[in-house]
Design a protein around this motif. Structure first.
Motif, PDB file in Angstrom:
ATOM      1  N   GLN A 148       0.823  -1.203   0.000  1.00 18.66           N
ATOM      2  CA  GLN A 148       0.000   0.000   0.000  1.00 18.66           C
ATOM      3  C   GLN A 148       0.863   1.262   0.000  1.00 18.66           C
ATOM      4  N   LEU A 149       1.931   1.240   0.792  1.00 17.07           N
ATOM      5  CA  LEU A 149       2.807   2.416   0.894  1.00 17.07           C
ATOM      6  C   LEU A 149       3.640   2.622  -0.366  1.00 17.07           C
ATOM      7  N   ALA A 150       3.829   1.570  -1.150  1.00 14.48           N
ATOM      8  CA  ALA A 150       4.639   1.666  -2.370  1.00 14.48           C
ATOM      9  C   ALA A 150       4.066   2.675  -3.361  1.00 14.48           C
ATOM     10  N   VAL A 151       2.756   2.915  -3.296  1.00 10.21           N
ATOM     11  CA  VAL A 151       2.119   3.874  -4.221  1.00 10.21           C
ATOM     12  C   VAL A 151       1.703   5.159  -3.506  1.00 10.21           C
ATOM     13  N   GLU A 152       2.142   5.332  -2.255  1.00 11.62           N
ATOM     14  CA  GLU A 152       1.812   6.540  -1.501  1.00 11.62           C
ATOM     15  C   GLU A 152       2.539   7.749  -2.102  1.00 11.62           C
ATOM     16  N   PRO A 153       1.814   8.796  -2.527  1.00  7.52           N
ATOM     17  CA  PRO A 153       2.477   9.945  -3.156  1.00  7.52           C
ATOM     18  C   PRO A 153       3.197  10.862  -2.166  1.00  7.52           C
ATOM     19  N   ARG A 154       2.774  10.836  -0.895  1.00  9.89           N
ATOM     20  CA  ARG A 154       3.366  11.739   0.097  1.00  9.89           C
ATOM     21  C   ARG A 154       4.624  11.145   0.731  1.00  9.89           C
ATOM     22  N   THR A 155       5.433  12.000   1.324  1.00  3.99           N
ATOM     23  CA  THR A 155       6.592  11.545   2.080  1.00  3.99           C
ATOM     24  C   THR A 155       6.108  10.703   3.262  1.00  3.99           C
ATOM     25  N   ILE A 156       6.837   9.621   3.542  1.00  2.00           N
ATOM     26  CA  ILE A 156       6.408   8.643   4.555  1.00  2.00           C
ATOM     27  C   ILE A 156       7.337   8.705   5.768  1.00  2.00           C
ATOM     28  N   VAL A 157       6.740   8.731   6.950  1.00  2.00           N
ATOM     29  CA  VAL A 157       7.489   8.787   8.204  1.00  2.00           C
ATOM     30  C   VAL A 157       7.304   7.470   8.949  1.00  2.00           C
ATOM     31  N   ILE A 158       8.409   6.818   9.271  1.00  3.79           N
ATOM     32  CA  ILE A 158       8.369   5.508   9.940  1.00  3.79           C
ATOM     33  C   ILE A 158       9.293   5.517  11.152  1.00  3.79           C
ATOM     34  N   TYR A 159       8.827   4.972  12.267  1.00  2.12           N
ATOM     35  CA  TYR A 159       9.682   4.715  13.423  1.00  2.12           C
ATOM     36  C   TYR A 159      10.207   3.285  13.314  1.00  2.12           C
ATOM     37  N   GLU A 160      11.465   3.093  13.652  1.00  2.00           N
ATOM     38  CA  GLU A 160      12.023   1.748  13.548  1.00  2.00           C
ATOM     39  C   GLU A 160      13.057   1.479  14.635  1.00  2.00           C
ATOM     40  N   SER A 161      13.136   0.216  15.014  1.00  2.00           N
ATOM     41  CA  SER A 161      14.150  -0.232  15.954  1.00  2.00           C
ATOM     42  C   SER A 161      15.484  -0.342  15.222  1.00  2.00           C
ATOM     43  N   PRO A 162      16.603  -0.025  15.878  1.00  2.00           N
ATOM     44  CA  PRO A 162      17.908  -0.172  15.216  1.00  2.00           C
ATOM     45  C   PRO A 162      18.191  -1.627  14.813  1.00  2.00           C
ATOM     46  N   TYR A 163      17.580  -2.576  15.515  1.00  2.00           N
ATOM     47  CA  TYR A 163      17.797  -3.996  15.227  1.00  2.00           C
ATOM     48  C   TYR A 163      17.079  -4.446  13.955  1.00  2.00           C
ATOM     49  N   ARG A 164      16.046  -3.706  13.546  1.00  2.00           N
ATOM     50  CA  ARG A 164      15.300  -4.078  12.343  1.00  2.00           C
ATOM     51  C   ARG A 164      15.543  -3.120  11.178  1.00  2.00           C
ATOM     52  N   LEU A 165      16.379  -2.117  11.372  1.00  2.00           N
ATOM     53  CA  LEU A 165      16.524  -1.064  10.370  1.00  2.00           C
ATOM     54  C   LEU A 165      16.984  -1.593   9.019  1.00  2.00           C
ATOM     55  N   VAL A 166      18.047  -2.392   8.986  1.00  2.00           N
ATOM     56  CA  VAL A 166      18.583  -2.896   7.711  1.00  2.00           C
ATOM     57  C   VAL A 166      17.546  -3.764   7.003  1.00  2.00           C
ATOM     58  N   LYS A 167      16.864  -4.610   7.755  1.00  2.00           N
ATOM     59  CA  LYS A 167      15.826  -5.462   7.173  1.00  2.00           C
ATOM     60  C   LYS A 167      14.711  -4.613   6.564  1.00  2.00           C
ATOM     61  N   THR A 168      14.287  -3.582   7.278  1.00  2.00           N
ATOM     62  CA  THR A 168      13.207  -2.722   6.790  1.00  2.00           C
ATOM     63  C   THR A 168      13.633  -1.960   5.547  1.00  2.00           C
ATOM     64  N   LEU A 169      14.838  -1.406   5.545  1.00  2.00           N
ATOM     65  CA  LEU A 169      15.340  -0.683   4.372  1.00  2.00           C
ATOM     66  C   LEU A 169      15.412  -1.613   3.155  1.00  2.00           C
ATOM     67  N   THR A 170      15.860  -2.840   3.380  1.00  2.00           N
ATOM     68  CA  THR A 170      15.968  -3.819   2.290  1.00  2.00           C
ATOM     69  C   THR A 170      14.590  -4.163   1.730  1.00  2.00           C
ATOM     70  N   GLN A 171      13.622  -4.366   2.628  1.00  2.00           N
ATOM     71  CA  GLN A 171      12.261  -4.665   2.182  1.00  2.00           C
ATOM     72  C   GLN A 171      11.638  -3.482   1.442  1.00  2.00           C
ATOM     73  N   LEU A 172      11.876  -2.294   1.938  1.00  2.00           N
ATOM     74  CA  LEU A 172      11.347  -1.099   1.272  1.00  2.00           C
ATOM     75  C   LEU A 172      11.914  -0.977  -0.144  1.00  2.00           C
ATOM     76  N   ALA A 173      13.200  -1.304  -0.299  1.00  2.00           N
ATOM     77  CA  ALA A 173      13.826  -1.260  -1.631  1.00  2.00           C
ATOM     78  C   ALA A 173      13.168  -2.261  -2.575  1.00  2.00           C
ATOM     79  N   GLU A 174      12.779  -3.415  -2.028  1.00  2.00           N
ATOM     80  CA  GLU A 174      12.112  -4.440  -2.842  1.00  2.00           C
ATOM     81  C   GLU A 174      10.730  -3.982  -3.303  1.00  2.00           C
ATOM     82  N   PHE A 175       9.996  -3.332  -2.409  1.00  2.00           N
ATOM     83  CA  PHE A 175       8.624  -2.927  -2.713  1.00  2.00           C
ATOM     84  C   PHE A 175       8.551  -1.561  -3.409  1.00  2.00           C
ATOM     85  N   PHE A 176       9.459  -0.645  -3.044  1.00  2.00           N
ATOM     86  CA  PHE A 176       9.386   0.724  -3.548  1.00  2.00           C
ATOM     87  C   PHE A 176      10.297   0.962  -4.759  1.00  2.00           C
ATOM     88  N   GLY A 177      11.321   0.115  -4.891  1.00  2.00           N
ATOM     89  CA  GLY A 177      12.342   0.330  -5.913  1.00  2.00           C
ATOM     90  C   GLY A 177      13.642   0.790  -5.268  1.00  2.00           C
TER      91      GLY A 177
END
Length: 258
Positions: A148-177
């Motif tokens: 759903q967020l992959a097509v969000e036109p606005r800037t997105i604000v996310i809180y994240e744990s430092p332990y999950r940051l790399v995983k989240t960034l990697t997943q976002l790259a897969e879904f968002f480009g």
């Protein structure tokens, strides 16, 4: 006469970010509710605040909120604080605020510290329109939300744990480009505050090699493209309703023939 519920932001890092009004409200409150009394005691001691302190956190708020509401109705002025930032923003506060509003109790939220605003403004990404996601689902519903967020036109604000940051960034790259721009703000308003900007892949690689620590706010560029539904202005609302009714009637007829 009923008292007031004050929702009071507290510093996310530097104690000097406390406002004069916040100090006064906490000094004058009959009761201070804190997410963690041990953490908040440091702040209160620093500003010479000696009011009555009780715990109010996500594990007990559903049990204690009703009693707190009754005490406010009896005339107590209550101040709610969290460990850092503004209560209710990814912290306890919403449940009590809603309960008081429903009861007609005055709720005053003071302007003040919150982590995502400086992270957003410092990111260099558009901040005229944005959506605040807080923490993403850890397991259930995570992939659906990312889609759903992959097509969000606005800037997105996310809180994240430092332990999950790399995983989240990697997943976002897969879904968002991989080329989607982002900014990671770490330790806002603290001694080792850091802002790392680049594409999702670049920032993921950086933190894969440099272990992140502390509080993390992730800002991700939106698509920048609004999605509009085309409407034929020559068709009025009543005509659309008529078409819809005819369609439903046909579907029922077909069901009866089967």
């Amino acid at each position: 006469m009923a008292g007031i519920l004050y929702i009071v932001p507290t510093p996310v890092g530097n104690l000097e970010d406390m406002t004069f009004r916040a100090v006064r409200v906490l000094q004058e409150a009959d009761l201070i509710l804190a997410e963690d009394t041990r953490t908040s005691s440091v702040l209160l001691k620093h500003y010479d605040i000696h009011g009555r302190l009780e715990s109010h956190h996500k594990f007990n708020e559903h049990k204690t909120s009703e009693m707190i509401k009754e005490r406010i109705l009896a005339g107590l002025n209550v101040a709610l604080i969290s460990d850092a930032g503004t209560p209710g923003i990814s912290d306890p506060g919403f449940f009590l605020a809603r309960l008081c509003v429903d009861e007609g109790i005055e709720v005053q939220t003071l302007p003040g510290a919150t982590a995502f605003v400086p992270a957003l403004v410092s990111s260099g990404l558009p901040c005229d329109k944005f959506c605040f996601e807080g923490f993403l689902p850890v397991k259930k519903g995570r992939q659906t939300r990312l889609q759903q967020l992959a097509v969000e036109p606005r800037t997105i604000v996310i809180y994240e744990s430092p332990y999950r940051l790399v995983k989240t960034l990697t997943q976002l790259a897969e879904f968002f480009g991989e080329d989607r721009q982002c900014s990671v703000a770490r330790e806002i308003s603290k001694k080792f505050e850091e802002h790392r900007r680049g594409t999702l892949v670049e920032v993921a690689q950086w933190y894969a090699e440099h272990e992140p620590k502390g509080e993390i706010v992730l800002i991700v560029a939106g698509t920048g493209r609004e999605h509009h539904v085309e409407v034929n202005e020559s068709v009025d609302v009543s005509e659309l309703r008529s078409i819809k009714k005819k369609k439903k009637f046909k579907e029922r007829e077909n069901d009866g023939l089967e």
